[in-house]
Design an enzyme around this catalytic site. Structure first.
Site, PDB file in Angstrom:
ATOM      1  N   ASP A  82      20.944 -25.212   5.509  1.00  0.00           N
ATOM      2  CA  ASP A  82      21.536 -24.086   4.786  1.00  0.00           C
ATOM      3  C   ASP A  82      23.022 -24.339   4.536  1.00  0.00           C
ATOM      4  O   ASP A  82      23.764 -24.685   5.455  1.00  0.00           O
ATOM      5  CB  ASP A  82      21.334 -22.793   5.577  1.00  0.00           C
ATOM      6  CG  ASP A  82      21.404 -21.566   4.680  1.00  0.00           C
ATOM      7  OD1 ASP A  82      20.640 -21.495   3.709  1.00  0.00           O
ATOM      8  OD2 ASP A  82      22.256 -20.689   4.953  1.00  0.00           O
ATOM      9  N   ASP A 139      22.329 -31.150   7.724  1.00  0.00           N
ATOM     10  CA  ASP A 139      22.095 -29.734   7.963  1.00  0.00           C
ATOM     11  C   ASP A 139      21.430 -29.176   6.691  1.00  0.00           C
ATOM     12  O   ASP A 139      21.489 -29.812   5.628  1.00  0.00           O
ATOM     13  CB  ASP A 139      23.436 -29.043   8.231  1.00  0.00           C
ATOM     14  CG  ASP A 139      23.287 -27.556   8.423  1.00  0.00           C
ATOM     15  OD1 ASP A 139      22.372 -27.130   9.156  1.00  0.00           O
ATOM     16  OD2 ASP A 139      24.087 -26.804   7.822  1.00  0.00           O
ATOM     17  N   ASP A 148      27.977 -28.255   6.799  1.00  0.00           N
ATOM     18  CA  ASP A 148      28.951 -27.363   6.160  1.00  0.00           C
ATOM     19  C   ASP A 148      29.743 -26.551   7.173  1.00  0.00           C
ATOM     20  O   ASP A 148      30.569 -25.732   6.779  1.00  0.00           O
ATOM     21  CB  ASP A 148      28.253 -26.422   5.178  1.00  0.00           C
ATOM     22  CG  ASP A 148      27.436 -25.360   5.870  1.00  0.00           C
ATOM     23  OD1 ASP A 148      26.729 -25.700   6.857  1.00  0.00           O
ATOM     24  OD2 ASP A 148      27.501 -24.192   5.456  1.00  0.00           O
TER      25      ASP A 148
END
Lengths: 261, 261
Positions: free
Chosen positions: B10, B8, B213
């Protein structure tokens, strides 16, 4: 015998621009018998006088005080909550702007400078044919700041001559998703609008009857309020649907036409 | 040892315009060890080259073939379905238009004459900052005529420096409500995008690791695909959330930084 009758409009008194045969006679007979009549629609886009004009044009003269749109119900609810003098961020057509303005609410929309949004205690959402991403963003920001979220109705589709177009509920869905919030909904089948109408009329639920053509809006709404219901077969709903309906959706009576009222 | 890593962006490699400390070193070390790297984002609004430029600018040079956006995944899926030469009604930014065009799909949008909608076999929806009621109505009509409904993602909110703005999922919600249809969704946490990426890379799920995250997008997506997952604590998710998560949301590993990969 019921003392007040609450009528849905499309499919009950008219279909598009055509009067339902026998409806004007039934309405006239109930008026002559001293009954009080109300006309309740989920549509929030037009001011009530548009319905007065249409009812009159189709042979069923009515007064503005007898009309309840999901916008006028929203305005009455906000007035009860003490919202006069407060600001509302409104997503909707002239019906919403007109009704909210009449009860002393400051109406802010995407056409106003964004700093006016900061004062908005409520976001009120109905069908808005000028809806755009910027409206969605500003409504979202008001809600994230804590404004109360009110939907005039959750109808995803709006019937027109050629079929359907997106209804107010599709715009509500976008804003609810962007804000991760669910609104308080005024229109049918939610009970708030009909309850408020009965309260303003000063009658108990069993003194009224709800007359509509749809099980999932009109009849469900009446049942939720403890108001006896009549499904009239001149619109969407059928006798077979009524017979197969679970308790919440089952009407008290099924009538072929309003002549049976 | 995994042979491919799917990251991922961001919260994992950057936060807004700031690189996550240690991320470039970790990426360089994995590359030096011969690992294949992919970068998977739900964002559909930008062409892949924008991500190539940003990764390179932040010290993590990458190739376009390593980037998968929900738009490029959608294009790859449609190509697999034999959609080249067919028409798509697209609701979204330049990322969607660019990716669909590259696989030979005719892209129709609200800027085109409405008669072109009649040929559309698909409606593809992502974040569209020019979204308006007319877009909603035309997408609805395509779907009511039977077009296949595809959402790049269902994210209701999109993070920006100042907070959030409405995400593609809020636009999907409006169209789904207006059409009374649910889409096939390409982005995380739905498994289709990651499955397609593994298939194109020619590896089995247990040869990969998904690094993210967020439990509810990245980790859930990996778990749904049978791909081992690593929750990195440089973004939204916490060690406490991971410990309390139900099986579908629980990561295989929790790592403080990418140095632990």
């Amino acid at each position: 015998m019921p003392s007040i009758y609450v009528f849905d409009l499309d499919g009950v008194l008219w279909r598009g621009e055509s009067v339902v045969p026998g409806a004007p006679e039934a309405i006239a007979r109930l008026r002559a018998a001293g009954k009080r009549l109300y006309f309740l629609t989920n549509n929030s886009s037009q001011p009530r006088r548009v319905y007065v004009e249409k009812l009159t044009r189709l042979g069923m003269p009515a007064q503005e005080s007898e009309i309840a749109t999901s916008a006028s119900i929203t305005a009455a609810y906000l007035q009860q909550q003490g919202a006069a003098g407060k600001s509302v961020f409104a997503v909707g057509g002239p019906g919403i702007h007109d009704e909210l303005g009449r009860v002393g609410i400051e109406v802010v929309s995407v056409a106003d400078p964004e700093e006016r949004d900061l004062a908005c205690s409520y976001v009120v959402v109905g069908l808005d044919k000028d809806f755009r991403y910027e409206t969605l963003r500003r409504a979202q920001q008001c809600l994230l700041r804590g404004a109360t979220f009110i939907a005039t109705n959750r109808d995803g589709q709006y019937p027109v001559e050629q079929g359907v177009i997106p209804g107010g509920g599709s715009i509500v869905a976008a804003i609810a998703t962007a804000a991760e919030r669910e609104p308080l909904t005024m229109g049918k089948p939610e009970p708030l609008g009909l309850q408020l109408l009965l309260q303003l009329a000063g009658v108990s639920p069993d003194d009224a009857v709800m007359v509509g053509d749809r099980l999932d809006t009109d009849i469900l709404c009446g049942n939720r309020c403890g108001v006896p219901t009549a499904l009239v077969l001149t619109g969407v709903g059928t006798r077979e649907q009524a017979a197969a309906a679970p308790p919440g959706l089952a009407p008290t009576r099924v009538i072929a036409t309003l002549a049976e009222l």
